[in-house]
Enzyme design. Structure first.
Site, PDB file in Angstrom:
ATOM      1  N   ARG A  97       2.188 -32.530 -41.223  1.00 43.33           N
ATOM      2  CA  ARG A  97       3.101 -32.391 -42.361  1.00 43.33           C
ATOM      3  C   ARG A  97       2.930 -33.640 -43.218  1.00 43.33           C
ATOM      4  O   ARG A  97       2.740 -34.741 -42.695  1.00 43.33           O
ATOM      5  CB  ARG A  97       4.562 -32.333 -41.896  1.00 43.33           C
ATOM      6  N   LYS A 101       6.007 -40.399 -42.268  1.00 39.82           N
ATOM      7  CA  LYS A 101       7.247 -41.174 -42.417  1.00 39.82           C
ATOM      8  C   LYS A 101       7.421 -42.110 -41.234  1.00 39.82           C
ATOM      9  O   LYS A 101       7.130 -41.748 -40.098  1.00 39.82           O
ATOM     10  CB  LYS A 101       8.420 -40.169 -42.446  1.00 39.82           C
ATOM     11  N   LYS A 125       9.720 -37.106 -33.218  1.00 39.69           N
ATOM     12  CA  LYS A 125      11.100 -37.111 -33.727  1.00 39.69           C
ATOM     13  C   LYS A 125      11.253 -36.155 -34.908  1.00 39.69           C
ATOM     14  O   LYS A 125      12.158 -35.333 -34.949  1.00 39.69           O
ATOM     15  CB  LYS A 125      11.439 -38.548 -34.172  1.00 39.69           C
ATOM     16  N   ASP A 130      13.349 -31.081 -37.122  1.00 42.07           N
ATOM     17  CA  ASP A 130      13.025 -30.251 -38.290  1.00 42.07           C
ATOM     18  C   ASP A 130      13.088 -31.060 -39.576  1.00 42.07           C
ATOM     19  O   ASP A 130      13.606 -30.600 -40.595  1.00 42.07           O
ATOM     20  CB  ASP A 130      13.967 -29.042 -38.397  1.00 42.07           C
ATOM     21  N   LYS A 137       4.151 -45.521 -38.878  1.00 44.52           N
ATOM     22  CA  LYS A 137       4.945 -46.726 -38.604  1.00 44.52           C
ATOM     23  C   LYS A 137       4.174 -47.940 -39.087  1.00 44.52           C
ATOM     24  O   LYS A 137       2.941 -47.928 -39.120  1.00 44.52           O
ATOM     25  CB  LYS A 137       5.204 -46.864 -37.092  1.00 44.52           C
TER      26      LYS A 137
HETATM   27  P1  NAD Z   1      17.847 -55.034 -35.793  1.00 46.94           P
HETATM   28  O1  NAD Z   1      16.803 -56.060 -35.979  1.00 46.94           O
HETATM   29  O2  NAD Z   1      18.831 -54.772 -36.856  1.00 46.94           O
HETATM   30  O3  NAD Z   1      18.697 -55.308 -34.459  1.00 46.94           O
HETATM   31  C1  NAD Z   1      18.139 -55.555 -33.202  1.00 46.94           C
HETATM   32  C2  NAD Z   1      19.186 -56.357 -32.419  1.00 46.94           C
HETATM   33  O4  NAD Z   1      18.769 -56.465 -31.075  1.00 46.94           O
HETATM   34  C3  NAD Z   1      19.364 -57.766 -32.954  1.00 46.94           C
HETATM   35  O5  NAD Z   1      20.737 -58.075 -33.010  1.00 46.94           O
HETATM   36  C4  NAD Z   1      18.622 -58.633 -31.944  1.00 46.94           C
HETATM   37  O6  NAD Z   1      19.148 -59.941 -31.840  1.00 46.94           O
HETATM   38  C5  NAD Z   1      18.831 -57.820 -30.666  1.00 46.94           C
HETATM   39  N1  NAD Z   1      17.777 -58.007 -29.668  1.00 46.94           N
HETATM   40  C6  NAD Z   1      16.444 -58.008 -29.848  1.00 46.94           C
HETATM   41  N2  NAD Z   1      15.812 -58.164 -28.674  1.00 46.94           N
HETATM   42  C7  NAD Z   1      16.775 -58.259 -27.742  1.00 46.94           C
HETATM   43  C8  NAD Z   1      16.751 -58.388 -26.345  1.00 46.94           C
HETATM   44  N3  NAD Z   1      15.609 -58.473 -25.665  1.00 46.94           N
HETATM   45  N4  NAD Z   1      17.942 -58.418 -25.688  1.00 46.94           N
HETATM   46  C9  NAD Z   1      19.104 -58.327 -26.356  1.00 46.94           C
HETATM   47  N5  NAD Z   1      19.183 -58.176 -27.692  1.00 46.94           N
HETATM   48  C10 NAD Z   1      18.029 -58.147 -28.362  1.00 46.94           C
HETATM   49  O7  NAD Z   1      17.033 -53.701 -35.407  1.00 46.94           O
HETATM   50  P2  NAD Z   1      17.549 -52.199 -35.516  1.00 46.94           P
HETATM   51  O8  NAD Z   1      17.142 -51.685 -36.832  1.00 46.94           O
HETATM   52  O9  NAD Z   1      18.955 -52.106 -35.066  1.00 46.94           O
HETATM   53  O10 NAD Z   1      16.590 -51.500 -34.449  1.00 46.94           O
HETATM   54  C11 NAD Z   1      16.869 -51.537 -33.063  1.00 46.94           C
HETATM   55  C12 NAD Z   1      16.044 -50.470 -32.366  1.00 46.94           C
HETATM   56  O11 NAD Z   1      16.341 -49.196 -32.932  1.00 46.94           O
HETATM   57  C13 NAD Z   1      14.528 -50.633 -32.478  1.00 46.94           C
HETATM   58  O12 NAD Z   1      13.926 -50.139 -31.313  1.00 46.94           O
HETATM   59  C14 NAD Z   1      14.185 -49.743 -33.648  1.00 46.94           C
HETATM   60  O13 NAD Z   1      12.832 -49.306 -33.638  1.00 46.94           O
HETATM   61  C15 NAD Z   1      15.140 -48.593 -33.402  1.00 46.94           C
HETATM   62  N6  NAD Z   1      15.442 -47.785 -34.577  1.00 46.94           N
HETATM   63  C16 NAD Z   1      15.951 -48.332 -35.703  1.00 46.94           C
HETATM   64  C17 NAD Z   1      16.248 -47.511 -36.793  1.00 46.94           C
HETATM   65  C18 NAD Z   1      16.889 -48.037 -38.053  1.00 46.94           C
HETATM   66  O14 NAD Z   1      17.254 -47.212 -38.918  1.00 46.94           O
HETATM   67  N7  NAD Z   1      17.095 -49.323 -38.216  1.00 46.94           N
HETATM   68  C19 NAD Z   1      15.985 -46.139 -36.719  1.00 46.94           C
HETATM   69  C20 NAD Z   1      15.482 -45.613 -35.541  1.00 46.94           C
HETATM   70  C21 NAD Z   1      15.210 -46.445 -34.474  1.00 46.94           C
END
Ligand code: NAD
Length: 501
Positions: A97, A101, A125, A130, A137
């Site tokens: 598709r 993203k 995902k 859908d 990435k």
């Molecule tokens: P972020 O940078 O805003 O927050 C991550 C937080 O985790 C921070 O507060 C950091 O200090 C803490 N952290 C990092 N490593 C750590 C560890 N080993 N132990 C404890 N705390 C730790 O990132 P986010 O956007 O919240 O993303 C977090 C996860 O969610 C990632 O895996 C990301 O790929 C996934 N994710 C994010 C989004 C989004 O919209 N932001 C969407 C889907 C998935």
């Protein structure tokens, strides 16, 4: 890490700019006692487990599984009088598709393996939810804390320029979004850079999502992933049979929750679950340690403290545990890893006491740990379902950008007028007043945020039921993650078959 040009030539030479079709750089996530596979191998192993339950044409699982493109770029930016060279990646996992993203991650340690794994998760995902995209990435090796805002803008614009020039940012081909270390600010810079490069593209603003509303973003995007975690958990708790499988009863009210990572995803998920569902946040694990309080931590207060002190150490009215990762193993109803990948491995999995693991981060549980949980009957709600709120609302933002109109603009007032007429009609027939709180609800015209929440809630509920049907309906499928992969793989396989592949 950025490479200063002087004095690190060997490192510079080793990292040649290339476009490769495979050949992941392996980043082992090994522990002292157990050999763990890399993040990418972990995702692929979980894929293989699901693919083995399906009867797919030979070669198709490999086509679906492998990342199509990985672009590695190195670019210079002059900072504080010194030329710094930055290394970044954009992986395109699947183009079944278009556009593809996926977020852009800024982290001191990021590499091709991680980008490929995250791009693969985006493909699965989007298929599961859908959301009509292929998976992609991006990552940039950088510690954002080492640069001021002006420098970060320079670096981001240059990275965006490098990606856009080669088609790795485009409203019709590849649309990035925020991830760890990036947010609305970086997305606004990327959108502006793209618009400057292609001023006659009327859809230029749709080249990236997660922008601030003032710069073409959408209401509710910042909190969308955390909101999706909340909606996903609500849907889980609407199914008593599933709740019982986790050894739980009732709904989210009073559930004892431990969250790892109080960033964008973890903060919003914990805040909504606490404030709107009555859950108790008994543990918050951050980089510098963990806070524990059986009475419950007020998420807003911890987040404000963390912002002010760059960590949670010293927060009053809670026990601080320096080695925060041991708190993953504490007794609780729901453990929400919302920080980063490879946090629960085969080394600590046997000690995890949470009844339910709700993966808000990407890849927090390795394939070995996942197999252990599956064999033990422990319920894990998988990442590429539970954290899909971000890409779902990104999809709404992209549609808004392409249609050049905000949701609700055409019908909001019309709904209000129609609601007022319905109330008038009821009151004239019944001969008495409709109670004010009910009248207000009927007369309410949905604004953009209402459309977004409704669309997200519907998407989370529908995908959960699709996974659930496979989980309970197919004896070869032992757990929700395998069910999620089965649903996603079947949809991707159908797309390829429609294309004649
Ligand atoms: P972020 O940078 O805003 O927050 C991550 C937080 O985790 C921070 O507060 C950091 O200090 C803490 N952290 C990092 N490593 C750590 C560890 N080993 N132990 C404890 N705390 C730790 O990132 P986010 O956007 O919240 O993303 C977090 C996860 O969610 C990632 O895996 C990301 O790929 C996934 N994710 C994010 C989004 C989004 O919209 N932001 C969407 C889907 C998935």
């Amino acid at each position: 890490m950025p490479v200063p040009i002087n004095g690190t030539e060997t490192m510079v030479k080793k990292l040649s700019r290339k476009v490769s079709r495979d050949g992941a750089v392996r980043k082992p996530a090994a522990t002292a006692e157990h050999k763990e596979v890399s993040f990418l191998e972990s995702v692929n192993k979980m894929f293989d487990r699901a693919a083995a339950t399906l009867d797919l044409p030979p070669g198709l699982p490999e086509l679906i599984k492998r990342c199509l493109w990985v672009y590695q770029v190195r670019f210079p930016v002059k900072i504080r009088g010194k030329i710094m060279v930055f290394t970044g990646w954009r992986g395109v996992h699947s183009e079944h598709r278009l556009p593809t993203k996926g977020g852009i991650r800024y982290a001191p340690v990021v590499g091709q393996d991680e980008v490929e794994a995250l791009a693969a998760l985006m493909t699965y995902k989007c298929a599961l939810m859908d959301v009509p995209y292929g998976g992609s990435k991006g990552g940039l090796c950088i510690n954002p804390k080492e640069y001021n805002e002006e420098e970060l803008e320079q670096i981001t614009r240059r990275f965006a320029n490098e990606l856009a020039r080669r088609g790795f940012i485009s409203p019709s081909l590849n649309v990035p979004a925020p991830d760890m270390g990036t947010g609305a600010r970086e997305m606004a810079w990327i959108a502006d850079e793209y618009r400057r490069m292609y001023p006659s593209d009327i859809d230029a603003i749709a080249c990236v999502t997660g922008k601030p509303p003032i710069a073409g973003g959408i209401a509710g995007r910042v909190e969308a992933t955390g909101r999706g975690v909340q909606y996903g958990l609500r849907e889980f708790f609407r199914n008593p049979k599933d709740v019982a499988r986790a050894g739980l009863t009732g709904d989210l009210a009073g559930k004892r929750i431990i969250v790892q990572g109080l960033g964008n995803v973890g903060y919003h998920a914990a805040k909504f679950l606490q404030e709107e569902d009555g859950a108790r946040i008994i543990g918050i694990i951050e980089r510098d340690g963990a806070l524990v309080s059986e009475r419950g931590l007020i998420v807003e207060e911890v987040a404000a403290y963390k912002k002010q002190h760059q960590g949670v150490c010293g927060f009053p009215d809670a026990t601080f545990v320096k080695n925060g990762s041991v708190i993953l193993e504490e007794d609780c109803d729901i453990l929400i890893p919302a920080a980063t990948e490879n946090q629960i491995t085969i080394a600590n999995a046997p000690r995890i006491r949470a009844k339910l693991i709700a993966e808000a981060a990407n890849g927090p549980v390795t394939s070995e740990a996942d197999k252990f949980f599956s064999d033990a009957g422990k319920v894990v709600i998988p990442d590429f379902y539970l954290n899909a709120g971000g890409v779902t609302v990104s999809y709404f933002e992209w549609i808004k950008n392409l249609s050049h109109i905000r949701f609700g603009r055409m019908d909001r007032r019309m709904m209000e007028v129609r609601g007022a007429h319905v109330i008038e009609a009821i009151e004239s027939v019944a001969g008495k007043k409709v109670p004010e709180h009910l009248a207000r609800q009927v007369k309410y015209g949905a604004d953009e945020i209402d459309h977004i929440r409704s669309g997200l809630d519907d998407t989370m509920r529908k995908a959960y039921q699709e996974m659930r049907d496979v989980w309970h309906g197919n004896p070869k499928v032992p757990d929700i993650r395998t069910a999620a992969f089965v649903v996603a793989i079947q949809k991707i396989a159908s797309s390829y078959q429609e294309m004649g592949i």
